[in-house]
Design a protein around this motif. Structure first.
Motif, PDB file in Angstrom:
ATOM      1  N   THR A   1      -2.944   3.727 -16.071  1.00 12.49           N
ATOM      2  CA  THR A   1      -3.704   2.802 -15.239  1.00 12.49           C
ATOM      3  C   THR A   1      -2.739   2.047 -14.344  1.00 12.49           C
ATOM      4  OG1 THR A   1      -5.397   2.548 -16.947  1.00 12.49           O
ATOM      5  CG2 THR A   1      -5.299   0.847 -15.246  1.00 12.49           C
ATOM      6  N   LEU A   2      -3.039   2.036 -13.045  1.00 12.63           N
ATOM      7  CA  LEU A   2      -2.149   1.436 -12.057  1.00 12.63           C
ATOM      8  C   LEU A   2      -2.893   0.405 -11.216  1.00 12.63           C
ATOM      9  CD1 LEU A   2      -0.532   4.759 -10.791  1.00 12.63           C
ATOM     10  CD2 LEU A   2       0.455   3.176 -12.457  1.00 12.63           C
ATOM     11  N   TYR A   3      -2.207  -0.676 -10.893  1.00 13.93           N
ATOM     12  CA  TYR A   3      -2.753  -1.709 -10.011  1.00 13.93           C
ATOM     13  C   TYR A   3      -1.879  -1.765  -8.760  1.00 13.93           C
ATOM     14  CZ  TYR A   3      -5.381  -2.962 -14.144  1.00 13.93           C
ATOM     15  OH  TYR A   3      -6.212  -2.910 -15.233  1.00 13.93           O
ATOM     16  N   PHE A   4      -2.536  -1.843  -7.592  1.00 13.44           N
ATOM     17  CA  PHE A   4      -1.779  -1.759  -6.346  1.00 13.44           C
ATOM     18  C   PHE A   4      -2.445  -2.570  -5.240  1.00 13.44           C
ATOM     19  CE2 PHE A   4      -4.743   1.747  -6.652  1.00 13.44           C
ATOM     20  CZ  PHE A   4      -5.271   1.914  -5.384  1.00 13.44           C
ATOM     21  N   ARG A   5      -1.668  -2.854  -4.222  1.00 18.44           N
ATOM     22  CA  ARG A   5      -2.120  -3.627  -3.069  1.00 18.44           C
ATOM     23  C   ARG A   5      -2.705  -2.721  -1.978  1.00 18.44           C
ATOM     24  NH1 ARG A   5       2.696  -6.851  -4.273  1.00 18.44           N
ATOM     25  NH2 ARG A   5       2.198  -9.083  -4.212  1.00 18.44           N
ATOM     26  N   ASN A   6      -3.395  -3.362  -1.018  1.00 16.53           N
ATOM     27  CA  ASN A   6      -3.775  -2.735   0.258  1.00 16.53           C
ATOM     28  C   ASN A   6      -4.642  -1.494   0.109  1.00 16.53           C
ATOM     29  OD1 ASN A   6      -2.158  -4.714   1.548  1.00 16.53           O
ATOM     30  ND2 ASN A   6      -0.337  -3.427   1.284  1.00 16.53           N
ATOM     31  N   GLY A   7      -5.576  -1.522  -0.845  1.00 16.66           N
ATOM     32  CA  GLY A   7      -6.448  -0.371  -1.035  1.00 16.66           C
ATOM     33  C   GLY A   7      -7.366  -0.081   0.129  1.00 16.66           C
ATOM     34  N   TYR A   8      -7.462  -0.974   1.104  1.00 17.40           N
ATOM     35  CA  TYR A   8      -8.326  -0.815   2.270  1.00 17.40           C
ATOM     36  C   TYR A   8      -7.590  -0.224   3.475  1.00 17.40           C
ATOM     37  CZ  TYR A   8      -5.875  -5.177   3.199  1.00 17.40           C
ATOM     38  OH  TYR A   8      -4.901  -6.123   3.365  1.00 17.40           O
ATOM     39  N   VAL A   9      -6.259  -0.166   3.397  1.00 15.19           N
ATOM     40  CA  VAL A   9      -5.454   0.310   4.531  1.00 15.19           C
ATOM     41  C   VAL A   9      -5.619   1.827   4.683  1.00 15.19           C
ATOM     42  CG1 VAL A   9      -3.086   0.569   5.378  1.00 15.19           C
ATOM     43  CG2 VAL A   9      -3.801  -1.560   4.279  1.00 15.19           C
ATOM     44  N   PRO A  10      -5.826   2.333   5.896  1.00 19.70           N
ATOM     45  CA  PRO A  10      -6.042   3.779   6.088  1.00 19.70           C
ATOM     46  C   PRO A  10      -4.989   4.661   5.442  1.00 19.70           C
ATOM     47  CG  PRO A  10      -6.544   2.598   8.116  1.00 19.70           C
ATOM     48  CD  PRO A  10      -5.984   1.584   7.163  1.00 19.70           C
ATOM     49  N   ALA A  11      -3.716   4.300   5.557  1.00 22.56           N
ATOM     50  CA  ALA A  11      -2.658   5.132   4.974  1.00 22.56           C
ATOM     51  C   ALA A  11      -2.770   5.185   3.458  1.00 22.56           C
ATOM     52  CB  ALA A  11      -1.288   4.599   5.385  1.00 22.56           C
ATOM     53  N   VAL A  12      -3.142   4.069   2.836  1.00 22.59           N
ATOM     54  CA  VAL A  12      -3.299   4.037   1.379  1.00 22.59           C
ATOM     55  C   VAL A  12      -4.505   4.871   0.974  1.00 22.59           C
ATOM     56  CG1 VAL A  12      -3.678   2.561  -0.633  1.00 22.59           C
ATOM     57  CG2 VAL A  12      -2.172   1.795   1.210  1.00 22.59           C
ATOM     58  N   LYS A  13      -5.588   4.789   1.753  1.00 22.10           N
ATOM     59  CA  LYS A  13      -6.775   5.595   1.441  1.00 22.10           C
ATOM     60  C   LYS A  13      -6.476   7.091   1.560  1.00 22.10           C
ATOM     61  CE  LYS A  13      -9.742   3.401   4.154  1.00 22.10           C
ATOM     62  NZ  LYS A  13     -11.059   3.052   4.751  1.00 22.10           N
ATOM     63  N   GLU A  14      -5.634   7.462   2.512  1.00 21.87           N
ATOM     64  CA  GLU A  14      -5.226   8.861   2.613  1.00 21.87           C
ATOM     65  C   GLU A  14      -4.418   9.282   1.391  1.00 21.87           C
ATOM     66  OE1 GLU A  14      -6.019  11.167   4.605  1.00 21.87           O
ATOM     67  OE2 GLU A  14      -6.963  10.126   6.288  1.00 21.87           O
ATOM     68  N   SER A  15      -3.570   8.378   0.892  1.00 17.99           N
ATOM     69  CA  SER A  15      -2.796   8.675  -0.317  1.00 17.99           C
ATOM     70  C   SER A  15      -3.710   8.822  -1.529  1.00 17.99           C
ATOM     71  CB  SER A  15      -1.766   7.566  -0.562  1.00 17.99           C
ATOM     72  OG  SER A  15      -0.791   7.539   0.458  1.00 17.99           O
ATOM     73  N   ILE A  16      -4.733   7.970  -1.607  1.00 18.85           N
ATOM     74  CA  ILE A  16      -5.713   8.070  -2.691  1.00 18.85           C
ATOM     75  C   ILE A  16      -6.413   9.422  -2.627  1.00 18.85           C
ATOM     76  CG2 ILE A  16      -7.926   7.178  -3.520  1.00 18.85           C
ATOM     77  CD1 ILE A  16      -6.933   4.375  -2.631  1.00 18.85           C
ATOM     78  N   ALA A  17      -6.811   9.827  -1.419  1.00 17.84           N
ATOM     79  CA  ALA A  17      -7.476  11.121  -1.252  1.00 17.84           C
ATOM     80  C   ALA A  17      -6.569  12.261  -1.699  1.00 17.84           C
ATOM     81  CB  ALA A  17      -7.895  11.308   0.201  1.00 17.84           C
TER      82      ALA A  17
END
Length: 371
Positions: free
Chosen positions: A32-48
């Motif tokens: 389980t990981l907690y992280f910042r900036n989950g709304y930023v496009p680059a982060v969403k691409e990483s999530i995908a």
């Protein structure tokens, strides 16, 4: 008895089916990981990217997807969900898993819940991956799980997190939380993690605690003297391995995860906790929602669970240890396993040398006496 054999021996007490034969409690390994900036496009691409990789590796066992509602998993359904997530600006929850319904415990799962830009830095996004404990009993299984821990930590630039054995419950988990409570009272190595999403409100600049894997960012480690200092402290203790990801340090306490018992805490977890305890949240959330029957984690019981590894450092004569680059504390003989026949005499105040390129890893010197 090996760690795997100990788990197998206890498995009958850790997994349960419903009267209808549906698996409702399973033993798994989570990160389980907690992280910042989950709304930023680059982060969403990483999530995908994380979801695509998870589907490529485990797609053959995935049966359900939760995005707006629970439905049958298909690559097309996941692709549509990822398309909406990466192109939109709304907060989202996405999960893919091996459960046939919300009433079945899933042994393979990847879940994410992000934050809105309006939340700013006051809330954290979270991601959680679950796999069966039996993965660790396969050739290369531990390394396979560890690779996933490193990959996910890197992808979301984790601020902090943890991984280890945990009780797996259905998506509709409420009535099984007393089972999670009872099992975690018996086995302190089990991570109580059903409400992991709720901790994103409290774990701002602090960690939940330690387990088999503990992930901590460089920013948090600065409060303990920095990454290199923490690595030296942890690596000097047997069985603790330190790995790096772009954002910080991943600590693995032992070759395999441990269940522990009511009378015996996993020693390596206690050792890691001793170093990282100052980073633990001072006002943590309760681990579970309210139970009218009293068989659950209220505020007081939750606090005791968070403190379960808080054993004092042994006062018995333990070997004096100095990392390379630090000054000698006692005049006399010291040895290092980083090089054969390395026993040498040092005067107090001398800088302890380093054996670079040693297959042993970092150089540590151990007290060998005055004679």
């Amino acid at each position: 008895m090996s760690g795997i054999e100990k788990i197998k021996q206890e498995l009958g007490n850790l997994e349960f089916d419903s009267f209808e034969g549906v698996p409702v409690v399973r033993l798994g390994v989570v990160v389980t990981l907690y992280f910042r900036n989950g709304y930023v496009p680059a982060v969403k691409e990483s999530i995908a990217a994380c979801f695509r990789k998870f589907s490529e590796e485990f797609g053959g066992v995935l049966r359900g997807i939760m995005y707006k509602r629970y439905k049958k998993y298909t690559p097309q359904a996941m692709g549509l969900a990822l398309g909406e997530i990466t192109s939109g600006s709304n907060r989202f929850e996405l999960a893919v898993n091996s459960a046939g319904s919300v009433y079945e415990a899933s042994t393979y799962d990847l879940t994410v819940l992000n934050t809105r830009e309006s939340n700013g830095d006051h809330v954290r996004s979270y991601m959680k991956m679950t796999v069966p404990w039996s993965m660790l009993d396969t050739p290369g299984g531990v390394e396979r799980f560890q690779t996933w821990v490193q990959y996910l930590s890197e992808q979301v630039d984790a601020e902090h997190g943890y991984g280890g054995l945990s009780t797996l419950l259905p998506y509709d988990f409420d009535k099984y939380m007393p089972v999670e409570y009872e099992l975690s009272q018996k086995y302190p190595g089990l991570e109580v993690d059903t409400l992991a999403m709720a901790h994103s409100l409290r774990l701002i600049g602090s960690i939940k605690g330690v387990n088999w894997f503990t992930i901590v960012s460089r920013t948090l480690l600065e409060r303990l003297g920095g990454l290199d200092s923490v690595r030296r402290k942890l690596s000097s203790q047997g069985g603790i391995h330190c790995l790096e990801y772009g954002g910080g340090l991943i600590v693995r306490a032992g070759a395999l995860p441990e269940l522990g018992s009511a009378t015996e805490m996993p020693k390596s977890y206690v050792a890691v906790n001793r170093v990282l305890k100052p980073l633990r949240a001072s006002d943590p959330d309760t681990l579970q929602s309210y139970s009218e029957y009293g068989n659950g984690y209220d505020e007081e019981r939750s606090l005791r669970w968070y403190e379960r590894f808080d054993e004092e450092e042994p006062t018995a004569q333990s070997p004096k240890t100095i990392a390379a680059g630090e000054t000698c504390t006692d005049t006399g003989y010291w040895f290092s396993p980083a090089q054969k026949n390395a026993r040498r005499f040092f005067n107090a105040g001398e800088v302890m040398p380093e054996f670079k390129g040693s297959p042993w890893g970092a150089t540590f010197w151990y007290w060998s006496g005055e004679a």
